[in-house]
Scaffold this motif. Structure first.
Motif, PDB file in Angstrom:
ATOM      1  N   GLN A   1      -7.705  -0.561   5.659  1.00 58.34           N
ATOM      2  CA  GLN A   1      -6.917  -0.947   4.487  1.00 58.34           C
ATOM      3  C   GLN A   1      -5.809  -1.926   4.858  1.00 58.34           C
ATOM      4  O   GLN A   1      -5.604  -2.926   4.172  1.00 58.34           O
ATOM      5  CB  GLN A   1      -6.321   0.305   3.837  1.00 58.34           C
ATOM      6  CG  GLN A   1      -7.344   1.185   3.143  1.00 58.34           C
ATOM      7  CD  GLN A   1      -6.737   2.490   2.653  1.00 58.34           C
ATOM      8  OE1 GLN A   1      -5.778   3.010   3.224  1.00 58.34           O
ATOM      9  NE2 GLN A   1      -7.294   3.029   1.576  1.00 58.34           N
ATOM     10  N   THR A   2      -5.087  -1.633   5.932  1.00 58.63           N
ATOM     11  CA  THR A   2      -3.990  -2.515   6.316  1.00 58.63           C
ATOM     12  C   THR A   2      -4.505  -3.858   6.847  1.00 58.63           C
ATOM     13  O   THR A   2      -3.894  -4.899   6.598  1.00 58.63           O
ATOM     14  CB  THR A   2      -3.091  -1.843   7.365  1.00 58.63           C
ATOM     15  OG1 THR A   2      -3.889  -1.385   8.470  1.00 58.63           O
ATOM     16  CG2 THR A   2      -2.352  -0.657   6.748  1.00 58.63           C
TER      17      THR A   2
ATOM     18  N   ALA B   1      -4.099  11.964   6.611  1.00 56.27           N
ATOM     19  CA  ALA B   1      -5.549  12.033   6.400  1.00 56.27           C
ATOM     20  C   ALA B   1      -6.209  10.689   6.679  1.00 56.27           C
ATOM     21  O   ALA B   1      -7.318  10.633   7.226  1.00 56.27           O
ATOM     22  CB  ALA B   1      -5.840  12.479   4.974  1.00 56.27           C
ATOM     23  N   SER B   2      -5.533   9.597   6.331  1.00 57.56           N
ATOM     24  CA  SER B   2      -6.118   8.269   6.531  1.00 57.56           C
ATOM     25  C   SER B   2      -6.144   7.869   8.004  1.00 57.56           C
ATOM     26  O   SER B   2      -6.923   6.998   8.398  1.00 57.56           O
ATOM     27  CB  SER B   2      -5.360   7.220   5.711  1.00 57.56           C
ATOM     28  OG  SER B   2      -4.043   7.042   6.195  1.00 57.56           O
TER      29      SER B   2
ATOM     30  N   GLU C   1       0.869  -1.176   0.000  1.00 62.08           N
ATOM     31  CA  GLU C   1       0.000   0.000   0.000  1.00 62.08           C
ATOM     32  C   GLU C   1       0.905   1.224   0.000  1.00 62.08           C
ATOM     33  O   GLU C   1       1.813   1.330   0.834  1.00 62.08           O
ATOM     34  CB  GLU C   1      -0.900   0.004   1.230  1.00 62.08           C
ATOM     35  CG  GLU C   1      -1.807   1.216   1.354  1.00 62.08           C
ATOM     36  CD  GLU C   1      -3.012   1.167   0.430  1.00 62.08           C
ATOM     37  OE1 GLU C   1      -3.616   2.236   0.208  1.00 62.08           O
ATOM     38  OE2 GLU C   1      -3.349   0.074  -0.066  1.00 62.08           O
TER      39      GLU C   1
ATOM     40  N   ASP D   1      -9.424   9.838   9.278  1.00 66.18           N
ATOM     41  CA  ASP D   1     -10.721   9.273   8.882  1.00 66.18           C
ATOM     42  C   ASP D   1     -10.807   7.761   9.108  1.00 66.18           C
ATOM     43  O   ASP D   1     -11.774   7.128   8.688  1.00 66.18           O
ATOM     44  CB  ASP D   1     -11.052   9.618   7.424  1.00 66.18           C
ATOM     45  CG  ASP D   1     -10.063   9.040   6.425  1.00 66.18           C
ATOM     46  OD1 ASP D   1      -9.292   8.133   6.786  1.00 66.18           O
ATOM     47  OD2 ASP D   1     -10.061   9.522   5.262  1.00 66.18           O
ATOM     48  N   ARG D   2      -9.758   7.186   9.747  1.00 65.80           N
ATOM     49  CA  ARG D   2      -9.708   5.768  10.120  1.00 65.80           C
ATOM     50  C   ARG D   2      -9.611   4.837   8.919  1.00 65.80           C
ATOM     51  O   ARG D   2      -9.700   3.617   9.055  1.00 65.80           O
ATOM     52  CB  ARG D   2     -10.933   5.364  10.965  1.00 65.80           C
ATOM     53  CG  ARG D   2     -11.204   6.257  12.157  1.00 65.80           C
ATOM     54  CD  ARG D   2     -10.097   6.165  13.172  1.00 65.80           C
ATOM     55  NE  ARG D   2      -9.969   4.847  13.774  1.00 65.80           N
ATOM     56  CZ  ARG D   2      -9.025   4.502  14.643  1.00 65.80           C
ATOM     57  NH1 ARG D   2      -8.117   5.396  15.001  1.00 65.80           N
ATOM     58  NH2 ARG D   2      -8.966   3.286  15.135  1.00 65.80           N
ATOM     59  N   ARG D   3      -9.435   5.380   7.735  1.00 65.51           N
ATOM     60  CA  ARG D   3      -9.327   4.571   6.524  1.00 65.51           C
ATOM     61  C   ARG D   3      -8.108   3.651   6.571  1.00 65.51           C
ATOM     62  O   ARG D   3      -8.137   2.513   6.090  1.00 65.51           O
ATOM     63  CB  ARG D   3      -9.241   5.536   5.336  1.00 65.51           C
ATOM     64  CG  ARG D   3      -9.223   4.948   3.967  1.00 65.51           C
ATOM     65  CD  ARG D   3      -9.455   6.044   2.914  1.00 65.51           C
ATOM     66  NE  ARG D   3      -8.935   7.334   3.315  1.00 65.51           N
ATOM     67  CZ  ARG D   3      -7.747   7.818   2.920  1.00 65.51           C
ATOM     68  NH1 ARG D   3      -6.964   7.104   2.140  1.00 65.51           N
ATOM     69  NH2 ARG D   3      -7.356   9.020   3.309  1.00 65.51           N
ATOM     70  N   LEU D   4      -7.023   4.147   7.163  1.00 68.97           N
ATOM     71  CA  LEU D   4      -5.750   3.445   7.173  1.00 68.97           C
ATOM     72  C   LEU D   4      -5.861   2.048   7.761  1.00 68.97           C
ATOM     73  O   LEU D   4      -5.359   1.070   7.188  1.00 68.97           O
ATOM     74  CB  LEU D   4      -4.731   4.270   7.966  1.00 68.97           C
ATOM     75  CG  LEU D   4      -3.381   3.610   8.258  1.00 68.97           C
ATOM     76  CD1 LEU D   4      -2.607   3.376   6.972  1.00 68.97           C
ATOM     77  CD2 LEU D   4      -2.582   4.457   9.230  1.00 68.97           C
TER      78      LEU D   4
ATOM     79  N   ASP E   1      -1.505  11.971   2.607  1.00 69.44           N
ATOM     80  CA  ASP E   1      -2.593  11.000   2.588  1.00 69.44           C
ATOM     81  C   ASP E   1      -2.517  10.069   3.794  1.00 69.44           C
ATOM     82  O   ASP E   1      -3.549   9.652   4.337  1.00 69.44           O
ATOM     83  CB  ASP E   1      -2.555  10.186   1.295  1.00 69.44           C
ATOM     84  CG  ASP E   1      -3.765   9.270   1.163  1.00 69.44           C
ATOM     85  OD1 ASP E   1      -4.880   9.709   1.520  1.00 69.44           O
ATOM     86  OD2 ASP E   1      -3.593   8.122   0.720  1.00 69.44           O
ATOM     87  N   PHE E   2      -1.304   9.761   4.241  1.00 71.26           N
ATOM     88  CA  PHE E   2      -1.154   8.925   5.426  1.00 71.26           C
ATOM     89  C   PHE E   2      -1.789   9.602   6.639  1.00 71.26           C
ATOM     90  O   PHE E   2      -2.546   8.983   7.391  1.00 71.26           O
ATOM     91  CB  PHE E   2       0.325   8.651   5.697  1.00 71.26           C
ATOM     92  CG  PHE E   2       0.576   7.860   6.949  1.00 71.26           C
ATOM     93  CD1 PHE E   2       0.347   6.497   6.993  1.00 71.26           C
ATOM     94  CD2 PHE E   2       1.044   8.489   8.104  1.00 71.26           C
ATOM     95  CE1 PHE E   2       0.573   5.767   8.156  1.00 71.26           C
ATOM     96  CE2 PHE E   2       1.267   7.774   9.267  1.00 71.26           C
ATOM     97  CZ  PHE E   2       1.034   6.409   9.284  1.00 71.26           C
TER      98      PHE E   2
ATOM     99  N   LYS F   1       1.250   5.406   0.243  1.00 71.52           N
ATOM    100  CA  LYS F   1       0.573   6.642   0.618  1.00 71.52           C
ATOM    101  C   LYS F   1       1.584   7.781   0.639  1.00 71.52           C
ATOM    102  O   LYS F   1       2.706   7.609   1.117  1.00 71.52           O
ATOM    103  CB  LYS F   1      -0.084   6.523   1.993  1.00 71.52           C
ATOM    104  CG  LYS F   1      -1.281   5.574   2.029  1.00 71.52           C
ATOM    105  CD  LYS F   1      -2.003   5.688   3.344  1.00 71.52           C
ATOM    106  CE  LYS F   1      -3.199   4.733   3.359  1.00 71.52           C
ATOM    107  NZ  LYS F   1      -4.188   5.079   2.318  1.00 71.52           N
TER     108      LYS F   1
END
Length: 250
Positions: A97-98, A87-88, A78, A91-94, A84-85, A80
């Motif tokens: 994804q991992t 930001a992720s 992945e 918003d808990r996106r990180l 973006d890291f 980033k």
């Protein structure tokens, strides 16, 4: 349109003398030995063009179920940017994804491109360090911080070389094996005490389904390679613990 050597698109392979992997006169080129699968959303980044400039790299685009780059059936990456890291994290996106990448691939790598200290953000560096520590220590994700896209492309090529030479063949063009049901199965089993991705796969391979694991005795659980008697007992106790609504109330 600029022609980029070493680029293969799943929508169609160029024909003729400009086709990647084909030398003038129709003879196969020995330089085209590394195949890297790229998520279609990465087309907008500079990395694919930089990768394709290497004479020994061929790219295949597709909608990957996880990660931005697949280097072998075992290794996924992945990527980033530093902004973006951050930001992720917010918003808990990180973490989703991992976690998904870990389920689908035995070796999960996160590349952070750029200097995190230079990113304007609303969280302090201690929180960022906490996220990095969590991914590295708790989630066993390999985290690499690289300076720019040129370094990222160079690192991906070297990693692909190590991943593919170890198994003696390039990454398969076929879609990764796991279906969504298998993904949910792994998530369920990883919720058991002391069970990470590796042990979850071993339990599922032995019993065949989460339901069979949930119904297994401590003795049967202990028969799985890598699951000792103590771990088996903890799993069985967790699965058979009595739930009390009163004790769980705040």
């Amino acid at each position: 349109m600029l022609s980029v050597p070493g680029l293969v698109d799943t929508a169609g392979t160029p024909q003729g003398a400009d086709a990647p992997g084909v030398a003038p006169g129709g003879a196969p080129s020995v330089a085209q030995s590394l195949l890297i699968r790229v998520d279609s959303r990465e087309r907008q980044s500079p990395i694919p063009a930089l990768l394709a400039a290497f004479p020994d790299v061929t790219l295949s685009y597709g909608a990957l179920p996880s990660a931005d780059y697949v280097l072998s059936d075992e290794v996924a990456v992945e990527r980033k940017t530093a902004s973006d890291f951050v930001a992720s994290i917010l918003d808990r996106r990180l973490f989703g994804q991992t976690a998904r990448m870990k389920v689908l691939f035995p070796r999960a790598v996160l590349i952070i491109e750029g200097d995190l200290a230079l990113v304007p953000h609303s969280i302090d560096m201690e929180a960022i360090r906490g996220a990095l520590a969590f991914l590295t220590v708790r989630e066993s994700i390999t985290v690499l911080q690289l300076s720019d896209s040129t370094e990222t492309a160079a690192m991906l090529r070297i990693m692909a070389r190590h991943a593919q030479e170890r198994i003696g063949q390039p990454v398969s063009l076929r879609e990764p094996r796991p279906q969504i049901e298998e993904l949910y199965a792994a998530y369920l089993v990883e919720g058991l005490p002391g069970i990470g991705p590796r042990r979850a796969r071993m339990l599922l391979a032995h019993f065949g389904s989460p339901a069979a694991i949930m119904c297994a005795s401590a003795e049967a659980l202990a028969q799985v390679p890598g699951i000792g008697k103590k771990s088996a007992q903890r799993i069985w106790q967790a699965l058979n613990a009595r739930y009390s609504a009163e004790s769980s109330a705040p």
